[in-house]
Each structure stands twice: as C-alpha cells, then as structure tokens.
Motif scaffolding. Structure first.
Motif, mmCIF file in Angstrom:
data_model
loop_
_atom_site.group_PDB
_atom_site.id
_atom_site.type_symbol
_atom_site.label_atom_id
_atom_site.label_comp_id
_atom_site.label_asym_id
_atom_site.label_seq_id
_atom_site.Cartn_x
_atom_site.Cartn_y
_atom_site.Cartn_z
ATOM 1 N N VAL A 1 22.351 32.147 62.378
ATOM 2 C CA VAL A 1 23.441 32.487 61.451
ATOM 3 C C VAL A 1 22.967 32.364 60.008
ATOM 4 C CG1 VAL A 1 25.726 31.799 60.646
ATOM 5 C CG2 VAL A 1 25.247 31.851 63.088
ATOM 6 N N MET A 2 22.157 31.320 59.730
ATOM 7 C CA MET A 2 21.655 31.120 58.375
ATOM 8 C C MET A 2 20.764 32.284 57.933
ATOM 9 S SD MET A 2 21.759 28.738 55.914
ATOM 10 C CE MET A 2 21.984 27.120 56.646
ATOM 11 N N LYS A 3 19.948 32.812 58.853
ATOM 12 C CA LYS A 3 19.004 33.870 58.501
ATOM 13 C C LYS A 3 19.628 35.263 58.511
ATOM 14 C CE LYS A 3 15.669 33.270 61.419
ATOM 15 N NZ LYS A 3 14.390 33.161 62.152
ATOM 16 N N SER A 4 20.900 35.359 58.911
ATOM 17 C CA SER A 4 21.512 36.686 59.043
ATOM 18 C C SER A 4 21.795 37.353 57.711
ATOM 19 C CB SER A 4 22.812 36.573 59.842
ATOM 20 O OG SER A 4 23.785 35.853 59.096
ATOM 21 N N SER A 5 21.686 36.599 56.591
ATOM 22 C CA SER A 5 21.910 37.112 55.228
ATOM 23 C C SER A 5 23.322 37.631 55.008
ATOM 24 C CB SER A 5 20.894 38.221 54.889
ATOM 25 O OG SER A 5 21.236 39.440 55.523
ATOM 26 N N LYS A 6 24.227 37.247 55.856
ATOM 27 C CA LYS A 6 25.609 37.690 55.716
ATOM 28 C C LYS A 6 26.456 36.566 55.153
ATOM 29 C CE LYS A 6 29.423 39.721 58.347
ATOM 30 N NZ LYS A 6 29.877 40.182 59.681
ATOM 31 N N ILE A 7 27.400 36.900 54.285
ATOM 32 C CA ILE A 7 28.338 35.929 53.722
ATOM 33 C C ILE A 7 29.714 36.199 54.310
ATOM 34 C CG2 ILE A 7 29.349 34.977 51.626
ATOM 35 C CD1 ILE A 7 26.356 34.491 51.879
ATOM 36 N N GLY A 8 30.376 35.151 54.780
ATOM 37 C CA GLY A 8 31.703 35.318 55.366
ATOM 38 C C GLY A 8 31.704 34.991 56.840
ATOM 39 N N ARG A 9 32.586 35.641 57.578
ATOM 40 C CA ARG A 9 32.798 35.319 58.987
ATOM 41 C C ARG A 9 31.651 35.841 59.850
ATOM 42 N NH1 ARG A 9 38.175 35.346 62.544
ATOM 43 N NH2 ARG A 9 37.256 35.461 64.612
ATOM 44 N N VAL A 10 31.273 35.033 60.844
ATOM 45 C CA VAL A 10 30.251 35.407 61.824
ATOM 46 C C VAL A 10 30.824 35.146 63.209
ATOM 47 C CG1 VAL A 10 27.950 34.956 62.700
ATOM 48 C CG2 VAL A 10 28.374 34.832 60.249
ATOM 49 N N ASP A 11 30.756 36.149 64.072
ATOM 50 C CA ASP A 11 31.297 36.019 65.430
ATOM 51 C C ASP A 11 30.194 36.152 66.459
ATOM 52 O OD1 ASP A 11 34.211 35.630 65.450
ATOM 53 O OD2 ASP A 11 34.234 37.485 64.292
ATOM 54 N N LEU A 12 30.155 35.199 67.375
ATOM 55 C CA LEU A 12 29.300 35.261 68.556
ATOM 56 C C LEU A 12 30.165 34.955 69.768
ATOM 57 C CD1 LEU A 12 26.115 33.377 67.290
ATOM 58 C CD2 LEU A 12 26.181 35.746 68.060
ATOM 59 N N PRO A 13 29.769 35.385 70.952
ATOM 60 C CA PRO A 13 30.587 35.060 72.131
ATOM 61 C C PRO A 13 30.754 33.556 72.355
ATOM 62 C CG PRO A 13 28.962 36.761 72.650
ATOM 63 C CD PRO A 13 28.635 36.263 71.287
ATOM 64 N N CYS A 14 29.778 32.770 71.871
ATOM 65 C CA CYS A 14 29.801 31.334 72.141
ATOM 66 C C CYS A 14 30.248 30.494 70.956
ATOM 67 C CB CYS A 14 28.411 30.874 72.576
ATOM 68 S SG CYS A 14 27.087 31.380 71.456
ATOM 69 N N VAL A 15 30.371 31.055 69.792
ATOM 70 C CA VAL A 15 30.683 30.258 68.603
ATOM 71 C C VAL A 15 31.241 31.162 67.512
ATOM 72 C CG1 VAL A 15 28.381 30.489 67.595
ATOM 73 C CG2 VAL A 15 29.771 28.501 67.027
ATOM 74 N N GLN A 16 32.117 30.584 66.707
ATOM 75 C CA GLN A 16 32.589 31.262 65.515
ATOM 76 C C GLN A 16 32.067 30.493 64.301
ATOM 77 O OE1 GLN A 16 34.826 30.826 68.232
ATOM 78 N NE2 GLN A 16 34.100 32.894 68.668
ATOM 79 N N GLY A 17 31.797 31.211 63.247
ATOM 80 C CA GLY A 17 31.241 30.539 62.079
ATOM 81 C C GLY A 17 31.584 31.234 60.786
ATOM 82 N N THR A 18 31.243 30.543 59.707
ATOM 83 C CA THR A 18 31.449 31.068 58.358
ATOM 84 C C THR A 18 30.249 30.677 57.501
ATOM 85 O OG1 THR A 18 33.855 30.925 58.517
ATOM 86 C CG2 THR A 18 32.920 30.995 56.304
ATOM 87 N N ILE A 19 29.793 31.613 56.669
ATOM 88 C CA ILE A 19 28.731 31.336 55.715
ATOM 89 C C ILE A 19 29.326 31.387 54.315
ATOM 90 C CG2 ILE A 19 26.492 32.053 54.818
ATOM 91 C CD1 ILE A 19 25.887 33.305 57.474
ATOM 92 N N ILE A 20 29.143 30.305 53.577
ATOM 93 C CA ILE A 20 29.636 30.204 52.197
ATOM 94 C C ILE A 20 28.440 30.078 51.266
ATOM 95 C CG2 ILE A 20 30.985 28.797 50.585
ATOM 96 C CD1 ILE A 20 32.653 27.911 52.984
ATOM 97 N N GLU A 21 28.483 30.750 50.149
ATOM 98 C CA GLU A 21 27.414 30.655 49.165
ATOM 99 C C GLU A 21 27.897 29.825 47.977
ATOM 100 O OE1 GLU A 21 24.015 33.693 48.155
ATOM 101 O OE2 GLU A 21 25.819 34.230 47.033
#
Length: 654
Positions: free
Chosen positions: A194-214
């Motif tokens: 998730v950290m390396k995905s370079s995306k900011i905001g919501r991240v969805d995976l079948p096994c986990v939900q997450g958020t990246i904040i800058e």
C-alpha cells in the motif's frame, strides 16, 4: 602489465556478479525477476523499451548496441522511449536485471547497478498480468544475453538474443491477499505494498481496507474515520487522530498508511501463536495498523488516539488496549506497553498510544475473583497499614529504650524488622495517592521504594529465623557482628533493586480493574504489567517468599514442639499469643498468598490482607505480652519460668 589488468578486470567482474547475486536474494517481493549478462560491443549503447497494456508477453532482447524491453503486460502503463546508457566500467558486457510487480504495475530495469523505472507504480491493480514463464528463445553467436536466470534459477548459460516470457491474466489483489495470509509477515507485506502504490486516499483489497494520508509542512494533526468494507457500511468503524508531532521536521512530505482488518481477515492475519496475557482473554474483531513511510515511530510526546466502536460489554468484562510490535516479536504477541485505555462509554474505547504498529482491544472474558472486592480489600489494607505504622513507632521506641545500658543483638534484629515493616506500610499507603497525583517519574520512584520495602521486610524475617537458629542451637560462642544482619536486611534488597532499576521498564503506574466496576480502576505505583516485571516477580519476590516461608515454618514447628513438651502451660492465652507472634516474626503468614485458589480464594485473600497489613500491630502485641510474662515469672521466682520464657520468646535471650 596487460595480463595484470585483465586479471584485475576479471576479479572485479566476479565481485560485481557476487554482489548482484547477494542483492538478488533479498528481492523476495518481486513477482518477476529476470537477470543476466548483456554482451555488447564497445560503441555507445542504448536501453529501448516499448510497453503496452494487455497480457500477452514480454520480450527481452540484447544485441551489439541495444538492450530492449518490449511487450504487453501492463495494466495501465503505455510507455516507449530510448535511453542512452552511461559508459560501462567493463568493455564488452554489462550486468542487468528486469523486475516486474504486477500488483503495482511497476517495471524496473537495472543495468550495472543503476535502476531505471520504465513504468511507475499506479495504485493497486485488480486484473493484472503475472506468472510470467519462459517461452520462445533465440540464440546468438557473439552478442546477446549470457547466463539468463529467473529469480536466481538458471534458464540458459548460452548467448541468447531474445528471451520471451508469456503471462497469465488473474485477479492480482486476490492473489496477493492469499499469499499474504499464508506469510507470517502478511500484515507488513500489505502495509509495504500500500505504501509503494503512490496513491493518496482510500485503498481497497479483498482482505483489508486502508487509507494513505500525506503529511506536508505545517501539518497540524488529522482526524479520520477508516473506510468501511464495501459490503458493510457499519457504524462501528474505528476513527483515528494523528497528532502534529507525527510529522518529521526533516522531511517535507511523509506518507502515513492506515490499514483496517475486520472480523474474518483479522483472525486470518493475526493468528495467535503465543498465549495472550491471559488464556481467558480474546480480541475484539477490529485491528488497526498505522505506519509512517521509512520511519520507526516511538515515544511520541502526544499520543495517537484510536477510538474503537463495539457492542456493549457485560459489566464483569474488562477491556484493554494492546499492540503487536513486529520489530520485537516475530510471532503475534499482544502487549499493553505504551498504550493507555480510556472507556468513553459502554460502546466506545479509546486507545492513546505513543508508538505506531498494530492495535486492538483485548477483552478479559472471565475476571478472577481476587479483584471482585477490590475497594473493600484496599480499604482494609490501608486501615491495617495505618495501625501497623503507629504500632511500629511504639515498638521501635520500646526496643530502643530497652537497649539502653546493655548490648542486645536480639533487639537489633527486632528493630530492623520493625523499620522494614514501617516502610512497607508507609509506601503502601502512599502508592495509590502518588499514582493519581504524581507524574510518571514520581510513580516510578514510589514503586521502586515500595518494592525495596517489601524485599527488606522479607529479608529481615529471614534474618529473624537465622538469628533464632543461632541462639537456640548456640552455633557460635561469639555472636556474628551486627553489620552482617544489616547487610542481609537492608543491603541485599538495595542491591536487587539497583539491578532492576538499571535493567529498566520494571517500575511505574499499575492499573488494577475490579470486575464489579470496570470503569473505576485502581492505580498504584508498583511493578508494571509486562513480561519483564512478571518474570522479576516470580523469580525475586516469590523466590524470596518461598525461602522465608519454608525456613520460618521449619523454625516455627521446632519452637512449637518444644513448647508443647513443657509441663508449665497454665497461661494458655499467653502461649497462643506467643506462637502467633512468632508466626508473624518468621513471615509464615505470607504463605497465605499460595492458597489463593478454589472456592475459598476470596476468604483467603481477605485473611491475607487483614493479617499481613496488621503485622506491625501483632509484633507490638507479642513483645508487650512477653514483657508482662517475663515480669510475672521474675516476681514468682519460678525455676521453670526461665525455661518457659526461653521457649516462648524463642530468641529474646542470648
């Protein structure tokens, strides 16, 4: 000279290949890694690439002038260009590797130790092209790729002009979650991806939900509610407050990754391989992970606050914030260190933690009966300690007055025990007050002094047993020096406490939660509730108590046996009180702590608190009764009185 240069060049090539091989062993997170040696001419060289979305194949070509990467394996990346390569330190060949991470849509080429990103990370991909396997190969006589390998496994040692690898289109997120769930470091794998995905905001995976904040310069803190699973828009989603101190002053920007594991996935990724703090404990459904990019966060001046929402717990349940520090424990191990628990209401619990890792709520399913009447036990012990304080002052004054005009080693030993019990009663009365009004340092000092007083009291009881043995059996014609008793009673506990303080993380604020009122815990300055302190408790405290109690029981049995053989037993009341006083003197009443089990555990606990908190009073009572019996027999002139006096007082007379 030329031969020496060739030898040096060959040696450098071998070293570089070895270094690249060692580096390759650490690249376990790459889905595809093809490496080899590119043989080329001495003229200028280029890296060309032509990449398109799709899932067909990727071709890696090498000739006299060009290393080329072509094919359709990306999810969104469409790139083509030519890059002029720097002059190689070797004339005719270059080491290279091609790395492909389909989940991130990331493709990297490394030539002579320098990385070039051909397709940058573009979020976590759903359908992707992976499972690249060797297909068509075309050999060459002079220029091309030598010693080709996939993830370190050789493909061909011959010179090849073209390597072709065909891919397979799959659900990349599901595959990644399946692999992570089978890996002990699965949560860290997810966090890193998730950290390396370079995306900011919501991240969805079948096994986990997450958020990246800058976090940028001027970061003033941030409140966020974690994203709920698509299929569950529940109101029980945790919320988090990130304090301003989380932002490093050195970095202009920092990314924070927040991951949320719920219900089934939480049980899958956090399989308990070691027992939690109690076998009767369980975790609530939600687990939250927090991390900052390329940083290890500990000892924050302002804590991170995680508010968990859950169904109301029964009144006899307690909940506690815990965390799993993956740097300390390879296997899942939940600890309360570094976190404070605040019960907002029946359905909300807030964790204030000064470090970042994975956090959860540990629920005590079945409370022990020993804390069922905590308020009553605390009151009884405080009153008993207050009575013992006054009794110790009176007894100490009487022993000092009795000592005037003659040396009496028995009085010296008694005075040492009285001082130790006085300190134990004093610091126990203060411990609750210091825990609520004092700061952390004051509480650590108070807990240290309380532990020293406890060890000193136990050591002086052992000294009483030793001194009684010397006097009754007359082992030495000349009694041992007085400093030896002081060394055992005050010196040994001081040495033990100094060692424990130097170890650190032993003393501090301790929270005890009563089962009948979980919202009003009792705080005291004592040993912390962690593995290190528990180990010290069982080795030092319980070990010393076993030594004192066992030796005291043996000596008590010997004295009682002598008393019962005597013919003069008219004053049965005095005999009983004398035996009772000797019991307190030798520390055998502390043995009640080993009887805290079964249906009588509550009664045993009350009895333990009453007897041992009043120990100073019982010692005072015994000494005054012995004084009265001594005067009675002196006035009657009974010859048997001296014998009886010797047995009743055990070692009053040397």
């Amino acid at each position: 000279m030329k031969q020496n240069q060739n030898t040096i060049r060959t040696f450098m090539i071998i070293c570089l290949v070895f270094i690249l091989g060692q580096a390759a062993t650490t690249e376990n997170d790459k889905d595809f890694k093809m490496c080899g040696i590119w043989r080329h001419g001495n003229a200028s060289r280029n890296l060309t690439y032509d990449l398109r979305p799709g899932c067909e194949d990727i071709r890696i070509l090498g000739n006299e002038f060009t290393l080329s990467i072509q094919g359709s394996i990306t999810a969104k990346c469409k790139q083509s260009a030519t890059i002029t390569l720097d002059s190689s330190p070797f004339q005719n060949q270059s080491n290279f590797c091609v790395f492909w991470e389909p989940l991130l849509d990331l493709l990297i080429v490394e030539v002579n130790g320098r990385n070039r990103t051909l397709c940058g990370p573009n979020g976590l991909q759903g359908n992707c092209c992976t499972n690249l396997s060797p297909d068509y190969q075309n050999g060459s006589k002079l220029y091309g790729i030598v010693n080709g390998s996939i993830k370190g496994d050789p493909i061909s040692s011959n010179v090849m002009e073209i390597y072709t690898f065909r891919g397979e289109s799959i659900n990349c997120k599901k595959k990644f979650c399946d692999e992570a769930s089978e890996n002990p470091g699965g949560p860290n794998m997810i966090e890193e991806a998730v950290m390396k995905s370079s995306k900011i905001g919501r991240v969805d995976l079948p096994c986990v939900q997450g958020t990246i904040i800058e976090m940028e310069e001027g970061f003033t803190g941030h409140n966020i509610t974690l994203p709920a699973p698509r299929s569950n828009q529940s109101n029980t989603i945790p919320s988090i407050y990130l304090p301003p101190c989380l932002k490093s002053e050195v970095r202009k920007k920092s990314k924070v990754v927040l991951t949320y594991f719920r219900e089934r996935t939480a049980k899958t990724f956090f399989k308990q391989k070691k027992s939690p703090k109690s076998p009767e404990s369980t975790l609530l459904d939600d687990i939250v992970g927090i991390s900052v990019e390329n940083e290890i966060i500990t000892n924050l001046p302002e804590p991170v606050r995680i508010r968990f929402r859950h169904s109301a717990l029964p009144s006899n349940f307690s909940n506690e914030c815990v965390s799993w520090d993956t740097r300390k424990d390879k296997d899942v191990m939940w600890r309360s260190d570094g976190c404070e628990t605040f019960n907002i209401n029946a359905e909300e619990t807030e964790c204030c933690c000064k470090h970042l890792t994975y956090f959860a709520i540990l629920v005590q399913v079945k409370q022990r009966a020993t804390v069922r009447h905590l308020k009553a036990l605390t009151f009884i012990t405080a009153v008993g300690c207050a009575v013992s304080l006054v009794s110790c002052l009176v007894l100490f004054y009487w022993l000092c007055k009795k000592r005037k005009g003659k040396k009496n080693q028995s009085s010296l030993v008694h005075r040492g025990l009285v001082v130790a019990i006085f300190l134990l009663s004093l610091f126990f009365i203060l411990t609750g007050t210091m825990a609520n009004v004092g700061n952390e340092t004051v509480c650590q000092i108070t807990g240290t002094l309380l532990h020293y007083a406890l060890l000193s009291a136990l050591c002086w009881m052992a000294v009483e047993v030793f001194h009684a043995f010397l006097l009754v059996h007359q082992v030495f014609e000349i009694p041992p020096p007085s400093w030896l008793f002081y060394l055992g009673g005050f010196g040994l506990p001081a040495l033990l406490v100094v060692i424990l303080v130097s170890i650190g993380d032993i003393y501090g604020q301790r929270k005890i939660v009563p089962s009948d009122d979980v919202n009003n815990p009792y705080y005291m300055c004592w040993m912390l509730d962690n593995e290190k302190s528990r180990l010290v408790h069982y080795i030092v405290n319980m070990g010393l108590l076993v030594v004192v109690m066992s030796s005291g029981m043996v000596m008590l049995f010997y004295v009682v046996r002598k008393i019962m053989k005597m013919q003069v037993l008219k004053n049965r009341y005095g005999v009983f009180l004398s035996i009772w006083g000797i019991t307190c003197l030798f520390g055998t009443t502390w043995g009640l702590s080993f009887l805290d089990f079964g249906p009588f555990s509550e009664a045993t606990l009350f009895l333990f608190c009453i007897i041992n908190s009043l120990q100073g009073f019982f010692l005072m009572l015994r000494h005054f009764i012995m004084k009265r019996i001594e005067k009675t027999h002196e006035s009657s002139g009974s010859s048997s009185g001296s014998s009886k006096q010797l047995m009743l007082q055990t070692h009053e007379k040397s």
